[in-house]
Every structure is written in C-alpha cells, then in structure tokens.
Design an enzyme around this catalytic site. Structure first.
Site, mmCIF file in Angstrom:
data_model
loop_
_atom_site.group_PDB
_atom_site.id
_atom_site.type_symbol
_atom_site.label_atom_id
_atom_site.label_comp_id
_atom_site.label_asym_id
_atom_site.label_seq_id
_atom_site.Cartn_x
_atom_site.Cartn_y
_atom_site.Cartn_z
ATOM 1 C CB CYS A 134 63.198 125.126 35.252
ATOM 2 S SG CYS A 134 61.694 125.536 36.094
ATOM 3 C CG HIS B 218 73.253 143.027 34.039
ATOM 4 N ND1 HIS B 218 74.078 143.660 33.156
ATOM 5 C CD2 HIS B 218 72.296 143.930 34.358
ATOM 6 C CE1 HIS B 218 73.637 144.882 32.937
ATOM 7 N NE2 HIS B 218 72.563 145.076 33.654
ATOM 8 C CG ASN C 126 86.169 152.051 29.672
ATOM 9 O OD1 ASN C 126 85.782 151.024 30.230
ATOM 10 N ND2 ASN C 126 85.860 152.365 28.409
ATOM 11 C CG PHE D 13 78.469 142.751 26.079
ATOM 12 C CD1 PHE D 13 78.879 142.868 27.401
ATOM 13 C CD2 PHE D 13 77.783 141.608 25.682
ATOM 14 C CE1 PHE D 13 78.595 141.865 28.327
ATOM 15 C CE2 PHE D 13 77.496 140.607 26.605
ATOM 16 C CZ PHE D 13 77.907 140.733 27.923
#
Ligand code: NAD
Ligand code: APR
Length: 241
Positions: free
Chosen positions: A127, A119, A207, A35
């Site tokens: 729905c 998440h 990372n 992201f």
C-alpha cells in the site's frame, strides 16, 4: 587466438568470483519489452507520466493502467534458457551473485539464489502509505489496502531511492568481483549505471546493440543474451547441460 566469447569463457572459468549484472535485455527473449531499444516501452510512453512518484500521486489511473499492463505481460512470460543457465552456473560455483535492474523476478524463478533487485520487484505489491503487503491481483482489480490506502507494485519509481540493502550488497560483491559480466542494459540510468565502474575485475559487456558507456570494457560482445549465454555455456561446460 581467442574470439571474444572464447576469451570471456576462459576468464569466467578462471575467475575466483564472478558477478553478473543484468538489465531489461536479459528478459526480452522471454517476451518482456525493454525500455530504450527500438520497440522499447519508453519509445511509446513517457516514463515520467507512468513510472514516477508524481504519476503515482497525481494521476493514479494512468499509473495503474501502465502497471496492470506490465502484470498482464508478466503473467504470460517465463524465464528463458539464459536465466536457467545463470542459475546452473551459480550451482557449479561459476557465478557468485546477480545484481539486476529487472523487476520480473525471473532470475529467482529460474533458480538463482543470490539476486539483488536494485529496482525492486513488480510482484511485491504494497500500500502506498504504510507499506502493508498486498497481491498483484488486489492491485489489478483496483482494490484498496485494508488500511484504505491505494496499492502500488514494489518497483523503484523515477524519483525514488533504491532499496539500500540491495544497493549496498551489490556494491560489495561487484567491488570484490574478479569478473563482472554485464548483460542487456543501455547503462543509461543512475545510480545503477555507476555499479560496473566500481569493479577492479575484468569487465565483459554482452548486448544486442553497442552502448557508448561500454566502450571502456575489457570485452564487448554484440549479440542476444540468451544466445551468448548458451554459447558461453557450451565452452564452459562442454556441450549443452
Ligand atoms: P535518477 O538518475 O534521478 O537517480 C536515481 C535514483 O536513485 C534517485 O531517486 C536517487 O535518489 C536514487 N539514488 C541515488 N544515489 C543513491 C544511493 N547511493 N542509494 C540509493 N539510492 C540512490 O533516476 P530516476 O530517474 O530518479 O529513477 C529512479 C530509479 O527508478 C532509477 O534507478 C530507475 O531505473 C528506476 N525506475 C524503475 C522503473 C520500473 O518500472 N522498475 C521505472 C522507472 C524508473
Ligand atoms: N540480448 C541482448 N541485449 C538486448 C536484448 C537481447 N535479447 N534485447 C534488448 N537488448 C539490449 C537493448 O539493445 C538495450 O541496449 O538491452 C538494452 C536494454 O536497455 P534498456 O531498455 O535501457 O533497459 P535497462 O538498461 O535495463 O533500463 C534501466 O531504466 O526505466 C528504467 O527501471 C527501468 O530498470 C530499468 C532502467
């Protein structure tokens, strides 16, 4: 004297309970964009325009187009060696659980059993109004639910609460962990970025780029998730399994 990766392997080997916490950086080597790094999704699109409850309610076409693209990406990608090794470590008793921010389902697909999806999961289509189950294809085609409502992927949108059960279970295992291995996240999104702070154990951050929030970690390893997990695996299990 140890290199950081050797030190990390030693801690994982001796650890009574190791928990892994992953973000989008865990899946970029599978072909799924993250992201906030240079080519990340949020460098091209404003998340509030496509991944928020307002977007879903006020501009469903944009919301639908964004998540259809994410399903298309997911269809042509699969877990990489790093996901598979983490599943192998669970089988060997080296990892107790994985808490992930990712919605791709790759940890489970690679064989990990204890995975908390903080998440949600893209493929858990339902729905909007009554939570009736549907499929990714129903969503992509633009079908409505049998009850007439529109469909949505089962991910936590900006502005929504996290799934309480996954949240509570992740807190429980992280609080009890003697080693917390954090992989591929910018630690910028609340409340999940509070989780690593809850552990009393040793903290290891892997990372590709440095992240300010990780400066207080016991070990900070700059590198690719897949490469680093393979390297750790060689140290832990003597040669690639
Ligand atoms: P935020 O910083 O505003 O707050 C996080 C969200 O978590 C809030 O909606 C808040 O109500 C909820 N929350 C806070 N404490 C909680 C707790 N103790 N238990 C359960 N829920 C709690 O974040 P945001 O901008 O509202 O985004 C909400 C979440 O949606 C974030 O975690 C974000 O990562 C996620 N998100 C997911 C996707 C996706 O595609 N998977 C896209 C965008 C955002
Ligand atoms: N190996 C290691 N690190 C990597 C790799 C890789 N192969 N690829 C990317 N990274 C790093 C990036 O440098 C970045 O610091 O992973 C981090 C990913 O950070 P983000 O893109 O912010 O992803 P994440 O932290 O998971 O975002 C949290 O925000 O939009 C919401 O719900 C969405 O779950 C997501 C949440």
């Amino acid at each position: 004297e140890h290199t950081p990766v050797e030190q990390a392997a030693a801690w994982i080997k001796e650890s009574a309970s190791t928990v892994v916490f992953t973000g989008a950086g865990m899946s970029t080597e599978s072909g799924i964009p993250d992201f906030r790094s240079k080519k990340g999704l949020w460098t091209k699109t404003d998340p509030m325009e496509v991944a928020s409850t307002e977007a879903m309610n006020e501009q469903y076409d944009l919301f639908h187009e964004f998540y259809t693209l994410r399903f298309k990406t997911l269809e042509r990608c699969h877990p990489h060696m790093g996901h598979e090794i983490l599943a192998e470590w669970e089988r060997r008793g080296l990892v107790d659980a994985i808490a992930t921010q990712n919605v791709d389902g790759f940890h489970q697909q690679a064989g990990s059993q204890k995975v908390y999806e903080l998440h949600g999961a893209l493929k858990k289509v339902c729905c909007i109004d009554n939570g009736h189950q549907a499929t990714p294809d129903d969503f992509i085609i633009g079908n409505r639910c049998v009850c007439g409502s529109r469909l949505r992927p089962g991910v936590v949108l900006f502005g929504e609460m996290l799934p309480q059960d996954a949240w509570e279970k992740a807190i429980e295992v992280i609080q009890q962990a003697s080693v917390l291995l954090v992989i591929g996240t910018s630690l910028q999104v609340s409340p999940v970025n509070q989780l690593p702070l809850m552990t009393a154990g040793k903290t290891i951050f892997i990372n590709q780029e440095m992240v300010p929030a990780a400066s207080g970690y016991d070990l900070v390893i700059k590198g690719k998730a897949g490469d680093m997990i393979c390297h750790l695996n060689d140290l832990l299990c003597g040669g690639s399994s």
